[in-house]
Write a protein that holds these residues in place. Structure first.
Motif, short mmCIF file in Angstrom:
data_model
loop_
_atom_site.label_atom_id
_atom_site.label_comp_id
_atom_site.label_asym_id
_atom_site.label_seq_id
_atom_site.Cartn_x
_atom_site.Cartn_y
_atom_site.Cartn_z
N VAL A 46 0.83 -1.21 0.00
CA VAL A 46 0.00 0.00 0.00
C VAL A 46 0.86 1.26 0.00
CG1 VAL A 46 -1.74 1.29 1.30
CG2 VAL A 46 -1.87 -1.21 1.18
N LEU A 47 1.92 1.27 0.80
CA LEU A 47 2.81 2.43 0.93
C LEU A 47 4.23 2.04 0.52
CD1 LEU A 47 1.61 3.81 4.39
CD2 LEU A 47 1.18 4.81 2.14
N PRO A 48 5.05 3.03 0.16
CA PRO A 48 6.44 2.73 -0.20
C PRO A 48 7.20 2.14 0.97
CG PRO A 48 5.81 4.94 -0.93
CD PRO A 48 4.70 4.45 -0.04
N PRO A 49 8.24 1.38 0.70
CA PRO A 49 9.03 0.78 1.78
C PRO A 49 9.58 1.84 2.74
CG PRO A 49 9.61 -0.21 -0.32
CD PRO A 49 8.71 0.95 -0.64
N GLY A 50 9.50 1.52 4.02
CA GLY A 50 10.08 2.38 5.03
C GLY A 50 9.46 3.75 5.15
N SER A 51 8.18 3.90 4.82
CA SER A 51 7.57 5.23 4.80
C SER A 51 6.56 5.47 5.91
CB SER A 51 6.89 5.47 3.45
OG SER A 51 5.81 4.56 3.27
N ALA A 52 6.09 4.44 6.59
CA ALA A 52 5.00 4.58 7.56
C ALA A 52 5.53 4.59 8.99
CB ALA A 52 3.97 3.48 7.40
N ASP A 53 4.99 5.49 9.82
CA ASP A 53 5.32 5.51 11.23
C ASP A 53 4.32 4.72 12.07
OD1 ASP A 53 7.61 7.65 11.58
OD2 ASP A 53 6.22 8.44 10.10
N VAL A 54 3.06 4.82 11.71
CA VAL A 54 1.99 4.10 12.40
C VAL A 54 1.04 3.52 11.36
CG1 VAL A 54 0.04 4.25 14.00
CG2 VAL A 54 2.08 5.63 14.42
N ILE A 55 0.69 2.26 11.52
CA ILE A 55 -0.35 1.65 10.69
C ILE A 55 -1.39 1.06 11.63
CG2 ILE A 55 -0.93 -0.15 9.01
CD1 ILE A 55 1.86 0.16 7.84
N LEU A 56 -2.64 1.46 11.42
CA LEU A 56 -3.78 0.94 12.16
C LEU A 56 -4.62 0.06 11.25
CD1 LEU A 56 -4.98 4.32 13.75
CD2 LEU A 56 -3.35 2.69 14.74
N CYS A 57 -5.17 -1.00 11.80
CA CYS A 57 -6.12 -1.82 11.05
C CYS A 57 -7.10 -2.41 12.06
CB CYS A 57 -5.41 -2.93 10.28
SG CYS A 57 -6.53 -3.94 9.28
N PHE A 58 -8.29 -1.83 12.08
CA PHE A 58 -9.28 -2.22 13.08
C PHE A 58 -10.45 -2.95 12.42
CE2 PHE A 58 -7.93 1.81 15.56
CZ PHE A 58 -6.85 1.13 16.12
N GLY A 59 -10.64 -4.21 12.78
CA GLY A 59 -11.81 -4.96 12.34
C GLY A 59 -11.85 -5.30 10.88
N ALA A 60 -10.69 -5.60 10.27
CA ALA A 60 -10.68 -5.90 8.84
C ALA A 60 -9.81 -7.09 8.45
CB ALA A 60 -10.23 -4.66 8.05
N ALA A 61 -8.75 -7.35 9.20
CA ALA A 61 -7.75 -8.32 8.77
C ALA A 61 -8.20 -9.77 8.90
CB ALA A 61 -6.44 -8.12 9.53
N HIS A 62 -9.43 -10.02 9.38
CA HIS A 62 -9.93 -11.40 9.39
C HIS A 62 -10.66 -11.75 8.10
CE1 HIS A 62 -12.89 -8.70 11.23
NE2 HIS A 62 -13.82 -9.46 10.70
N TYR A 63 -10.83 -10.76 7.20
CA TYR A 63 -11.39 -11.06 5.88
C TYR A 63 -10.30 -11.64 5.00
CZ TYR A 63 -15.73 -8.90 7.20
OH TYR A 63 -16.91 -8.63 7.85
N LEU A 64 -10.67 -12.64 4.22
CA LEU A 64 -9.71 -13.37 3.40
C LEU A 64 -9.42 -12.63 2.10
CD1 LEU A 64 -11.22 -16.94 3.88
CD2 LEU A 64 -9.33 -15.90 5.16
N SER A 65 -8.29 -12.96 1.51
CA SER A 65 -7.91 -12.34 0.24
C SER A 65 -8.75 -12.87 -0.92
CB SER A 65 -6.43 -12.60 -0.05
OG SER A 65 -6.19 -13.99 -0.23
N LYS A 66 -9.35 -14.05 -0.73
CA LYS A 66 -10.15 -14.66 -1.80
C LYS A 66 -11.06 -15.71 -1.20
CE LYS A 66 -6.55 -18.07 -2.81
NZ LYS A 66 -5.63 -18.61 -3.85
N PRO A 67 -12.16 -16.04 -1.89
CA PRO A 67 -13.00 -17.15 -1.42
C PRO A 67 -12.23 -18.45 -1.44
CG PRO A 67 -14.15 -15.80 -3.05
CD PRO A 67 -12.71 -15.38 -3.08
N VAL A 68 -12.50 -19.31 -0.48
CA VAL A 68 -11.77 -20.57 -0.35
C VAL A 68 -12.63 -21.77 -0.69
CG1 VAL A 68 -10.49 -22.05 1.24
CG2 VAL A 68 -10.27 -19.57 1.40
N LEU A 69 -13.87 -21.77 -0.20
CA LEU A 69 -14.72 -22.95 -0.36
C LEU A 69 -16.17 -22.55 -0.13
CD1 LEU A 69 -15.53 -23.69 2.83
CD2 LEU A 69 -13.20 -24.56 2.84
N LYS A 70 -17.06 -23.50 -0.38
CA LYS A 70 -18.47 -23.34 -0.04
C LYS A 70 -18.79 -24.31 1.10
CE LYS A 70 -20.18 -21.78 -4.53
NZ LYS A 70 -21.15 -22.03 -5.63
N TYR A 71 -19.09 -23.76 2.27
CA TYR A 71 -19.45 -24.61 3.39
C TYR A 71 -20.79 -25.28 3.11
CZ TYR A 71 -15.95 -21.84 5.88
OH TYR A 71 -14.80 -21.22 6.27
N GLN A 72 -20.93 -26.50 3.55
CA GLN A 72 -22.17 -27.23 3.30
C GLN A 72 -23.24 -26.95 4.35
OE1 GLN A 72 -22.63 -29.08 0.33
NE2 GLN A 72 -20.82 -27.78 0.05
#
Length: 379
Positions: free
Chosen positions: A136-162
């Motif tokens: 998202v940002l250039p290397p070595g450029s961020a002092d603080v990164i926050l991520c609240f309530g989002a990182a449990h979403y997957l990058s892609k669908p995995v399967l269909k639960y039965q």
């Protein structure tokens, strides 16, 4: 170009701040409970040269409701130590995000919460639709990164639960294994990306929806446990009543994986850890129970005014639930159905859940959130 699939969408009209209005107070409470720990970590960031730009990233920002107060606190804290250095705030979310509402909140057109831009100067705001599983940002450029309530979403669908919507409550062992494997890859990828983006001494603070496999929090196994169970059981009944088809039921998947605490800390462990070898070290990790704000409001009204307002309690919980789940149900329904028919079925789902909530006492309804709170530092 990123190939990341859309795995989440907020339900509601764009540009009116729907996310913050519907669920913002609930989502903001968890970070508020640990805010002092985040600010204490910010105080450890090494001092910079006077011409340095202090960069804060807010990943998975939605409409900014949760983090706007945080930005003011961080900026004030940093400038107390480092003088009036310029600050850059970079908001990140997926391309389908409601950036319209985000910009309106940040610039005060939606006045709640009060924007920090009214109180501090030399702050430069921008946004990106690059997904956080990419750089998202250039290397070595961020002092603080926050991520609240989002990182449990997957990058892609995995399967269909039965017979479940995700790992909790009724995934099979094989379904659980597959989704946990993808979640582990995604989480390590997320951390490796942030390790490259952070400056030396920079801080990463993350909250994710949690699963409490060892029942470390008494009486609560899963984040918003009863809402999750009620959604699944009600959708099953609508399938059995042939209101929806078996195919539509199976198509209803939540592309997310609420994490066990040990899954959050696993990438930091071991001498061969790619994350720690990139210089990102774990500072703290804890499981935090977050009270249901709708129940808190119900209790306050009961104690203060003597009014047992369970209708407002139930409607508030359902509004929160609909905000982050309705998209999953609508997209699962057959395209042979018209939009109005899809909306009517989803309305019926939430109406049924709300009616069944009336049979519960608010104090007994397991609607509390549970989050993993992680702080890491680039060294």
């Amino acid at each position: 170009m990123s190939s990341i699939s859309q795995t989440f969408a907020v339900y509601g009209e764009s540009g009116i701040g729907h996310y913050g209005e519907a669920i913002g107070d609930q989502m903001a409470l968890g970070p508020k409970l640990v805010k002092h720990k985040i600010l204490d970590a910010v105080d450890t960031i090494p001092l910079r040269d006077s011409d340095h730009v202090f960069t804060i990233g807010d990943y998975g920002t939605s409409d900014g409701y949760v983090t706007i107060p945080f930005m003011r606190d961080i900026i004030v804290r940093v400038r107390k130590r480092q003088g009036n250095l310029p600050v850059q705030v970079v908001y990140e979310d997926q391309p389908a995000n409601d950036f319209n509402s985000l910009f309106k909140r940040v610039h005060g057109l939606i006045p709640v919460p009060r924007t920090y831009l009214k109180d501090v100067s030399d702050v430069f705001v921008m946004a990106t639709a690059t997904g956080f599983y990419d750089a998202v940002l250039p290397p070595g450029s961020a002092d603080v990164i926050l991520c609240f309530g989002a990182a449990h979403y997957l990058s892609k669908p995995v399967l269909k639960y039965q017979d479940s919507f995700h790992r909790y409550p009724n995934a099979t062992p094989e379904e659980s294994r597959l989704v946990a494997a993808q979640a582990a890859i995604d989480w390590e990828t997320f951390l490796l990306r942030r390790a490259k983006e952070l400056r030396s001494g920079g801080i990463l603070a993350v909250t994710t929806a949690a699963d409490n496999s060892k029942e470390q929090v008494k009486g609560l196994r899963h984040c918003v446990q009863q809402q999750e169970e009620d959604m699944l059981n009600t959708w099953r009944r609508m399938r059995d009543e042939q209101k929806i088809t078996q195919e539509e039921f199976v198509n209803t998947n939540f592309d997310r994986c609420t994490k066990y605490p040990e899954e959050c800390t696993a990438p930091f462990k071991g001498s061969n850890s790619a994350v720690t070898n990139q210089g990102l070290q774990l500072v703290s990790a804890e499981l935090v129970k977050v009270p249901c704000t709708a129940r808190l409001s119900w209790r306050e009204k009961l104690e203060k005014d003597g009014v047992d307002d369970r209708d407002t309690w139930a409607k508030t919980v359902i509004a929160q639930l609909r905000c982050w789940t309705a998209w999953n149900f609508i997209r699962a329904l057959s395209n042979k159905r018209c939009t109005d028919e899809k909306e009517a079925l989803v309305d019926e789902l939430y109406t049924r859940i709300e009616e069944e909530m009336a049979e519960n006492h608010p104090e007994d309804y397991l609607s509390d959130s549970m989050i993993n709170f992680i702080v890491a530092r680039k060294v």
